[in-house]
Design a protein around this motif. Structure first.
Motif, PDB file in Angstrom:
ATOM      1  N   PHE A 184       0.897  -1.175  -0.063  1.00  0.00           N
ATOM      2  CA  PHE A 184      -0.063  -0.163   0.005  1.00  0.00           C
ATOM      3  C   PHE A 184       1.030   1.077  -0.023  1.00  0.00           C
ATOM      4  O   PHE A 184       1.924   1.283   0.519  1.00  0.00           O
ATOM      5  CB  PHE A 184      -1.068  -0.097   1.125  1.00  0.00           C
ATOM      6  N   ASP A 185       0.691   2.281  -0.604  1.00  0.00           N
ATOM      7  CA  ASP A 185       1.209   3.519  -0.700  1.00  0.00           C
ATOM      8  C   ASP A 185       0.985   4.389   0.625  1.00  0.00           C
ATOM      9  O   ASP A 185       0.176   5.360   0.568  1.00  0.00           O
ATOM     10  CB  ASP A 185       0.719   4.512  -1.807  1.00  0.00           C
ATOM     11  N   VAL A 186       1.397   3.767   1.746  1.00  0.00           N
ATOM     12  CA  VAL A 186       1.105   4.256   3.155  1.00  0.00           C
ATOM     13  C   VAL A 186       1.642   6.041   3.015  1.00  0.00           C
ATOM     14  O   VAL A 186       1.250   6.614   3.987  1.00  0.00           O
ATOM     15  CB  VAL A 186       1.676   3.563   4.201  1.00  0.00           C
ATOM     16  N   LYS A 187       2.608   6.162   2.478  1.00  0.00           N
ATOM     17  CA  LYS A 187       2.997   7.562   2.238  1.00  0.00           C
ATOM     18  C   LYS A 187       1.938   8.933   1.839  1.00  0.00           C
ATOM     19  O   LYS A 187       2.023   9.700   2.292  1.00  0.00           O
ATOM     20  CB  LYS A 187       4.344   7.911   1.417  1.00  0.00           C
ATOM     21  N   GLY A 282      -7.530  -1.518  -2.193  1.00  0.00           N
ATOM     22  CA  GLY A 282      -8.298  -0.393  -2.554  1.00  0.00           C
ATOM     23  C   GLY A 282      -7.620   0.593  -3.181  1.00  0.00           C
ATOM     24  O   GLY A 282      -8.361   1.616  -3.315  1.00  0.00           O
ATOM     25  N   ARG A 283      -6.324   0.519  -3.302  1.00  0.00           N
ATOM     26  CA  ARG A 283      -5.697   1.521  -3.601  1.00  0.00           C
ATOM     27  C   ARG A 283      -4.934   1.312  -5.218  1.00  0.00           C
ATOM     28  O   ARG A 283      -4.994   2.096  -6.393  1.00  0.00           O
ATOM     29  CB  ARG A 283      -4.236   2.090  -2.946  1.00  0.00           C
ATOM     30  N   THR A 284      -4.543  -0.103  -5.476  1.00  0.00           N
ATOM     31  CA  THR A 284      -3.847  -0.379  -6.712  1.00  0.00           C
ATOM     32  C   THR A 284      -4.732  -1.207  -7.400  1.00  0.00           C
ATOM     33  O   THR A 284      -4.240  -1.319  -8.414  1.00  0.00           O
ATOM     34  CB  THR A 284      -2.505  -0.927  -6.365  1.00  0.00           C
ATOM     35  N   GLY A 285      -5.691  -1.862  -6.847  1.00  0.00           N
ATOM     36  CA  GLY A 285      -6.569  -2.801  -7.642  1.00  0.00           C
ATOM     37  C   GLY A 285      -6.074  -4.211  -7.779  1.00  0.00           C
ATOM     38  O   GLY A 285      -6.696  -4.967  -8.211  1.00  0.00           O
ATOM     39  N   ALA A 286      -4.997  -4.513  -7.039  1.00  0.00           N
ATOM     40  CA  ALA A 286      -4.342  -5.888  -6.951  1.00  0.00           C
ATOM     41  C   ALA A 286      -5.233  -6.679  -6.272  1.00  0.00           C
ATOM     42  O   ALA A 286      -5.882  -6.500  -5.254  1.00  0.00           O
ATOM     43  CB  ALA A 286      -3.000  -5.814  -6.234  1.00  0.00           C
ATOM     44  N   THR A 287      -5.653  -7.754  -6.974  1.00  0.00           N
ATOM     45  CA  THR A 287      -6.485  -8.913  -6.470  1.00  0.00           C
ATOM     46  C   THR A 287      -5.901 -10.335  -6.418  1.00  0.00           C
ATOM     47  O   THR A 287      -5.073 -10.726  -7.317  1.00  0.00           O
ATOM     48  CB  THR A 287      -7.740  -8.985  -7.629  1.00  0.00           C
TER      49      THR A 287
END
Length: 302
Positions: A184-187, A282-287
């Protein structure tokens, strides 16, 4: 007007409900409704099952992937596996039952010093010999005692802060699916505001820094072990680390909610139930997910 449609969520509006079906502790915003749905088993929750709230996070990552996009990704994921999927699951599969949920994590930045001691082998030559009617491959190698120690900086190491989700026992659940859709892009996290929970649920955080410090140190050692291997590549026959230690000089912990679209399905295995999940970052769409398998067809094809 704007003021009549947007009311700041009050602390008392956010409550934690106990799911009577699977035991999950689900956080909902009662400003929107007095009932909710468990994001794990889709059981209807009632305000009568309220329990004390968990700790409020420092921040969260808002959803970027829309619900319709998540439904399409889950549908595509399952369709690509329908040939081996159990017929009952295929019949009952309903991707529109997807639920948006904020998962609780603790992230840690750390400065530490790690040390490793062990043995490494350097290949000299490889050859084959005949032993009876068999051909055997033999190796000649030099063995060395070796050690590596260095300082490392860990940035955003993520740990599950829900005890129920941290239990990754593949004989009972597919909780590992949640970790598989990282990173996740936690930044890009923002300060926590309960208004972000509108239309979503969240998991209750019940693990604190003290309870996760040992797990964090183990993961730091694992990161350091990988780096130590990179610093000892000449030992091409392998390295066996026999002892390791870590000294943490300083840490910074942040509690975050991370966005996940979640589809769950209960499968009965003999006298017990097994929960399958399909999760979308919910950010990148990785499934990634798990579906009940049609064992006979799988064995036949094998």
């Amino acid at each position: 007007d704007f003021e009549s449609t947007w009311r700041a969520v009050q602390p008392d509006d956010v409550v934690t409900l106990k799911c009577q079906a699977c035991g999950a502790e689900v956080v909902i915003n009662t400003d929107m409704a007095l009932q909710g749905r468990c994001h794990w088993c889709r059981h209807t929750l009632s305000i009568n099952q309220q329990m004390p709230n968990g700790a409020v996070p420092d921040g969260l990552l808002p959803f970027k992937i829309t619900r319709d996009d998540a439904i399409a990704r889950i549908d595509e994921f399952v369709k690509s596996r329908k040939f081996f999927a159990h017929p009952k699951f295929v019949k009952e599969f309903a991707p529109s039952e997807v639920v948006g949920v904020y998962m609780p994590y603790l992230t840690v930045d750390a400065n530490a010093h790690v040390a490793y001691e062990g043995a490494g082998e350097e290949l000299l030559r490889r050859y084959t010999v005949k032993r009876g009617d068999r051909t055997v491959t033999l190796y000649d190698a030099d063995q060395y005692q070796l050690g590596r120690q260095f300082s490392i900086h860990i940035d955003d190491l993520m740990l599950e802060s829900s005890a129920q989700r941290a239990d990754i026992d593949t004989s009972r659940n597919t909780n590992n699916i949640i970790n598989a859709i990282m990173p996740f892009d936690v930044k890009e996290a923002v300060a926590y505001n309960a208004n972000y929970l509108r239309g979503f649920t969240s998991e209750r955080r019940d693990l604190q820094v003290q309870g996760l410090s040992h797990e964090a140190a183990n993961r730091m050692l694992s990161i350091g072990r990988s780096r130590a291997g990179e610093l000892a590549r000449k030992y091409d026959r392998g390295i066996r680390w026999e002892s390791e230690s870590i000294k943490v000089h300083g840490t910074r912990w942040v509690a975050l909610y991370l966005p996940v679209w979640l589809y769950s399905y209960y499968e009965r295995r003999g006298d017990r139930e097994f929960i399958h999940y399909v999760a979308v970052n919910g950010r990148t769409g990785a499934t990634l997910g798990s579906v009940p398998v049609r064992q006979g067809r799988l064995i036949g094809i094998s």
